[in-house]
Design an enzyme around this catalytic site. Structure first.
Site, short mmCIF file in Angstrom:
data_model
loop_
_atom_site.label_atom_id
_atom_site.label_comp_id
_atom_site.label_asym_id
_atom_site.label_seq_id
_atom_site.Cartn_x
_atom_site.Cartn_y
_atom_site.Cartn_z
NE ARG A 180 -3.37 -2.61 0.04
CZ ARG A 180 -2.92 -3.56 -0.90
NH1 ARG A 180 -2.35 -3.62 -0.92
NH2 ARG A 180 -4.06 -4.74 0.22
CB SER A 250 -9.52 -1.77 3.86
OG SER A 250 -9.74 -2.82 3.10
CD GLU A 345 -5.38 0.59 2.05
OE1 GLU A 345 -5.58 0.37 1.09
OE2 GLU A 345 -5.47 -0.47 3.23
#
Length: 365
Positions: A180, A250, A345
Site C-alpha cells: 500500500r 479499507s 490507508e
C-alpha cells in the site's frame, strides 16, 4: 516523450474559463465531506492537464490531482488548484507468445478496466475486481486483493512533472512499490503526477485462488469469469458500496509484525488472524478492531461498518472531525490491547489538520 509548456498554448482563454473558484468537493470524494477547493478544474486531455499545471505554476498555486476520490480523506479546504483526472483511453498490443500489453489512461475506471480484460480472456487483474477508483490511483497505493497487487502486472508508469511539464515513462521497478505504498505517496508526491500506466497480462495464465477462501466458493476448475464474479460477490457481501454508504474502503492497513512479536501475540490470543509476510507476519486489522469491540459502533454521523470493522463509514457528516477522532480512538484501543499500531490507508488532504483534542468519544453507542 518530452513536452515543454508553451506560454502561447497554456494561457489561452479556454484554460482560464475551465478553472472554477470555491468549489465543493463533496461529490469528488467517496466520504462525501463537503470541503472546498480554492480553484478547481477537470483535465480530460494531456494538453489540458499541461495547460492547467502551467497556469498554477504561473500564479504560484499548489496543485492537487485526484481521481475517483475513493482512497481519499479530505479533512479541510484545499488551497490552490484541485484537478480531477479524466484522461481516458485504452490501447492493447498483442505480443508474440503469451503476452498482452495495455496502455491505459489514468482517468479510466479501475473496475471497468478489470471487467474489460476478463471479457477479453486476459489473465492478471481478475482478483482486483470491484476496487473503486481510477487507474492512475492504482500504482500510488499499489492496490491489492486476494494475493495480487498491481505491482505484479505493472510494467511502467507515464508521469508528468508538475513543474516543467515533461511527460515520460518510469519503469515499475523504480516506483518504490510496496505494501500500500509507492514513491508517488512519498518522495515524488510534490513533483510527479500519473497520466497513464502500462500493464502486462497473459492470454493463458494461472488463477490464484489461495486467498480469502475463494477456492472454497468456486467450481473445481473455475474459469477466469468465475473468479471475477466471485471476487465481486465476496467484496459486495462484506464491503459497503460508496454510492449508497459513504466510505473509502479499507481504512487501515494490515499491520506487519516481526516473528517474535507474532509468537507473543499468538500465545496471548490463540485465535489471532495472521499470515506470513516476507520476514514477519501480517495481521488482519479488521480482526483486531472487531475483537477490540468497535464493529458497528457509531459516533455522531460516522461509525465502523457493521459487516467489516476495517471500514469506517460516514452516515451524515459534512466534515471529517468526528471521523478523525474515531480513528484516533480505534488506534489507541488496538495499541493498548495488542501493542500494535494501526496505520491509515487513505491519503489525507490537507496533510495536517488542527483538532480540538479535548473532544472525546463518550457518546459511542
Amino acid at each position: 516523450m518530452n513536452m515543454r509548456f508553451s506560454s502561447r498554448d497554456c494561457f489561452s482563454q479556454n484554460v482560464e474559463d475551465s478553472i472554477q473558484k470555491n468549489i465543493s468537493l463533496a461529490t469528488y470524494n467517496t466520504f462525501r465531506f463537503a470541503y472546498r477547493a480554492e480553484f478547481f478544474a477537470i483535465a480530460d486531455s494531456l494538453d489540458m492537464l499541461k495547460a492547467l499545471l502551467a497556469w498554477a505554476s504561473r500564479f504560484k498555486h499548489e496543485v492537487t490531482m485526484i481521481g475517483g476520490g475513493s482512497n481519499l480523506l479530505i479533512s479541510g479546504d484545499v488551497k490552490g488548484l484541485v484537478i480531477v483526472n479524466r484522461l481516458m483511453g485504452i490501447n492493447a498490443r498483442e505480443h508474440s507468445g503469451n503476452l498482452i500489453s495495455l496502455i491505459v489512461a489514468a482517468g479510466e475506471n479501475w473496475h471497468q478496466l478489470v471487467e474489460f480484460t476478463v471479457n477479453q480472456g486476459w489473465f492478471g487483474l481478475e482478483n482486483l475486481a470491484l476496487i473503486p477508483g481510477t487507474v492512475g490511483a492504482a500504482p500510488v497505493q499499489n492496490i491489492g486483493a486476494y494475493g495480487v497487487e498491481i505491482k505484479d502486472v505493472l510494467a511502467r508508469v507515464q508521469v508528468i512533472n508538475r513543474l516543467s511539464g515533461d511527460v515520460y515513462w518510469v519503469n515499475a521497478r523504480d516506483c518504490g512499490l510496496a505494501y500500500r505504498d509507492s514513491h508517488f505517496k512519498g518522495k515524488w508526491l510534490s513533483t510527479l503526477l500519473i497520466t497513464a500506466v502500462e500493464i502486462s497480462l497473459k492470454k493463458q495464465g494461472r488463477l490464484l485462488l489461495t486467498y480469502g477462501g475463494l477456492s472454497d466458493r468456486l467450481p473445481v476448475q473455475p474459469s477466469l469469469k468465475n473468479v471475477f464474479d466471485m471476487v465481486c460477490q465476496v467484496r459486495s457481501e462484506k464491503l459497503p458500496d460508496p454510492k449508497t454508504l459513504a466510505n473509502a474502503g479499507s481504512f487501515f492497513k494490515n499491520p506487519i509484525v516481526s516473528q517474535d512479536q507474532h509468537e507473543v501475540l499468538k500465545a496471548r490470543f490463540p485465535n489471532l488472524v495472521s499470515f506470513r509476510f516476507e520476514d514477519g507476519f501480517k495481521l488482519a486489522a479488521g480482526w483486531l478492531i472487531d475483537q477490540a469491540g468497535w464493529k458497528g459502533k457509531q459516533f455522531h454521523g460516522v461509525g465502523v461498518y457493521e459487516k467489516q470493522a476495517l471500514v469506517l463509514v460516514n452516515y451524515k457528516d459534512e466534515t471529517a472531525d468526528s471521523l478523525l477522532l474515531l480513528e484516533a480512538e480505534i488506534k489507541q484501543s488496538v495499541y493498548d490491547l495488542y501493542g500494535v499500531y494501526l496505520e491509515r490507508e487513505p491519503v489525507q488532504l490537507p496533510s495536517l489538520m488542527h483538532l480540538d483534542h479535548a473532544t472525546n468519544l463518550e457518546t459511542l453507542n
